[in-house]
Write a protein that holds these residues in place. Structure first.
Motif, short mmCIF file in Angstrom:
data_model
loop_
_atom_site.label_atom_id
_atom_site.label_comp_id
_atom_site.label_asym_id
_atom_site.label_seq_id
_atom_site.Cartn_x
_atom_site.Cartn_y
_atom_site.Cartn_z
N LYS A 72 109.69 64.79 34.23
CA LYS A 72 108.92 64.56 35.45
C LYS A 72 107.88 65.66 35.65
O LYS A 72 106.73 65.40 36.03
N GLN A 73 108.28 66.90 35.38
CA GLN A 73 107.36 68.03 35.55
C GLN A 73 106.33 68.07 34.43
O GLN A 73 105.17 68.43 34.66
N VAL A 74 106.73 67.70 33.22
CA VAL A 74 105.79 67.66 32.10
C VAL A 74 104.67 66.66 32.39
O VAL A 74 103.49 66.92 32.11
N LEU A 75 105.04 65.52 32.97
CA LEU A 75 104.04 64.49 33.26
C LEU A 75 103.04 64.94 34.33
O LEU A 75 101.96 64.35 34.46
N LYS A 76 103.38 65.98 35.08
CA LYS A 76 102.47 66.49 36.11
C LYS A 76 101.47 67.50 35.56
O LYS A 76 100.54 67.90 36.28
N ILE A 77 101.65 67.93 34.32
CA ILE A 77 100.73 68.91 33.75
C ILE A 77 99.33 68.29 33.65
O ILE A 77 99.15 67.20 33.11
N GLU A 78 98.34 68.99 34.20
CA GLU A 78 96.99 68.44 34.29
C GLU A 78 95.98 69.17 33.41
O GLU A 78 94.90 68.62 33.14
N ALA A 79 96.28 70.37 32.98
CA ALA A 79 95.31 71.12 32.18
C ALA A 79 95.05 70.39 30.86
O ALA A 79 95.88 69.61 30.37
N THR A 80 93.90 70.65 30.28
CA THR A 80 93.50 69.94 29.06
C THR A 80 94.26 70.44 27.84
O THR A 80 94.73 69.63 27.02
N LYS A 81 94.40 71.75 27.70
CA LYS A 81 95.06 72.31 26.52
C LYS A 81 96.24 73.16 26.98
O LYS A 81 96.06 74.16 27.68
N ASN A 82 97.45 72.79 26.57
CA ASN A 82 98.67 73.41 27.06
C ASN A 82 99.61 73.76 25.92
O ASN A 82 99.53 73.21 24.82
N PHE A 83 100.53 74.69 26.23
CA PHE A 83 101.57 75.09 25.28
C PHE A 83 102.89 75.10 26.04
O PHE A 83 103.00 75.73 27.10
N LEU A 84 103.88 74.39 25.53
CA LEU A 84 105.18 74.25 26.18
C LEU A 84 106.26 74.83 25.27
O LEU A 84 106.34 74.48 24.09
N ILE A 85 107.12 75.70 25.83
CA ILE A 85 108.18 76.38 25.09
C ILE A 85 109.53 75.96 25.67
O ILE A 85 109.84 76.29 26.82
N VAL A 86 110.33 75.22 24.89
CA VAL A 86 111.61 74.72 25.38
C VAL A 86 112.65 74.75 24.25
O VAL A 86 112.29 74.78 23.07
N PRO A 87 113.94 74.72 24.58
CA PRO A 87 114.97 74.70 23.53
C PRO A 87 114.85 73.45 22.65
O PRO A 87 114.57 72.34 23.13
N LEU A 88 115.07 73.61 21.37
CA LEU A 88 114.97 72.50 20.42
C LEU A 88 115.90 71.36 20.81
O LEU A 88 115.54 70.19 20.69
N ALA A 89 117.11 71.69 21.28
CA ALA A 89 118.08 70.65 21.60
C ALA A 89 117.61 69.75 22.73
O ALA A 89 118.04 68.59 22.83
N VAL A 90 116.74 70.25 23.61
CA VAL A 90 116.20 69.44 24.69
C VAL A 90 115.14 68.47 24.17
O VAL A 90 114.95 67.38 24.71
N LEU A 91 114.47 68.85 23.09
CA LEU A 91 113.36 68.06 22.57
C LEU A 91 113.80 66.86 21.75
O LEU A 91 113.23 65.78 21.85
N LEU A 92 114.82 67.05 20.91
CA LEU A 92 115.12 66.08 19.86
C LEU A 92 116.22 65.12 20.25
O LEU A 92 116.93 65.31 21.23
N GLY A 93 116.37 64.06 19.46
CA GLY A 93 117.38 63.04 19.72
C GLY A 93 116.78 61.84 20.43
O GLY A 93 115.64 61.87 20.92
N ASN A 94 117.54 60.76 20.50
CA ASN A 94 117.05 59.53 21.12
C ASN A 94 116.72 59.69 22.60
O ASN A 94 115.91 58.93 23.14
#
Length: 286
Positions: free
Chosen positions: A246-268
């Motif tokens: 929900k918060q990622v979808l609110k990002i409005e800047a044109t060029k961004n960098f997001l740092i999060v744990p790998l386990a949160v990113l991957l999987g179905n």
């Protein structure tokens, strides 16, 4: 018992042919991704518990990619409140008496004295954590910490996407019943995996160093199916991922960098798949 922000990152966490440095990134072999939607571009880094000194190539990639971003984000802030456990671990019986003799002997040999207590006193939940982390190097300075320091040194601010209040509103640690369910079956399974792969923590560390992320995900999913409980409870679940999306979808800047744990990113049910379902085009970067 409580988890600090750093311990959250580690566990969100508690898990061999070297990849060519010139090899192209792919879905199976990357720790950086690019997400594009309309005029928004988000470079995403999935980090693991690992020392920056072991993955200097990943550090270089992270610094290079972060330099191209105008805004930088992470999941939660570095000073988030401690995540407390109310479970009394003394209510969970030790697992050693329930193990087969061969497994019990192996466990005594592997950890004759661990977590400040003899292995004979340790419940299955603690033994599982120790087996999952065995073989890892000291992770300080951590890979994400070094990259974040580089970002700050360039004068950029790192903004947490999830507030402390939202974090605490969804925090629900495993209860005593759940922890008691980690018994002889789960420990025997982990010991067999150790016989096949070597110390599990060290093996997972090697996979990450080689960016073999699909293998990390498959092994974690297999471990979870065997009933080894994630110590982060609700913070490893769909509610946390939905809030982060929900918060990622609110990002409005044109060029961004997001740092999060790998386990949160991957999987179905990971953030990358959730972003795809919301229209983002996802490609592997490095």
């Amino acid at each position: 018992m409580h988890l600090t922000r750093r311990q959250f990152a580690i566990l969100a966490c508690a898990l061999t042919v070297p990849a060519s440095q010139g090899a192209a990134a792919s879905e199976d072999n990357a720790v950086f991704w690019q997400a594009n939607l309309a005029d928004r571009s988000i470079a995403i880094f999935g980090y693991e518990r690992i020392s920056a000194t072991l993955v200097s190539d990943i550090v270089r990639d992270g610094e290079r990619i972060s330099d191209q971003a105008s805004s930088v984000y992470t999941d939660i802030g570095p000073n988030a409140p401690p995540l407390r456990y109310t479970t009394n671990m003394k209510q969970v019986p030790p697992v050693l008496p329930d193990l087969a003799p061969t497994d019990a002997d192996d466990l005594r040999r592997i950890m004759p004295a661990a977590a400040g207590s003899p292995v004979e006193r340790l419940p299955g939940y603690v033994v599982a954590l120790l087996l999952m982390g065995e073989g890892q190097h000291s992770w300080a300075p951590s890979v994400e910490g070094v990259i974040m320091d580089h970002v700050r040194s360039s004068g950029k601010q790192i903004s947490p996407l999830i507030s402390d209040a939202d974090l605490m509103s969804i925090w629900s640690p495993p209860d005593t019943f759940t922890l008691q369910a980690i018994g002889a079956h789960q420990i025997s399974y982990l010991l067999e995996k150790r016989r096949q792969l070597g110390p599990i923590g060290g093996y997972m560390e090697t996979l990450y160093r080689q960016r073999r992320v699909s293998e990390i995900t498959r092994l974690r999913e297999e471990i979870a199916k065997e009933g080894v409980v994630n110590p982060l409870g609700s913070l490893a679940g769909p509610q946390f991922k939905a809030l982060l999306l929900k918060q990622v979808l609110k990002i409005e800047a044109t060029k961004n960098f997001l740092i999060v744990p790998l386990a949160v990113l991957l999987g179905n049910d990971g953030i990358l798949e959730l972003m795809k379902s919301n229209g983002f085009q996802i490609t592997a970067l490095a």
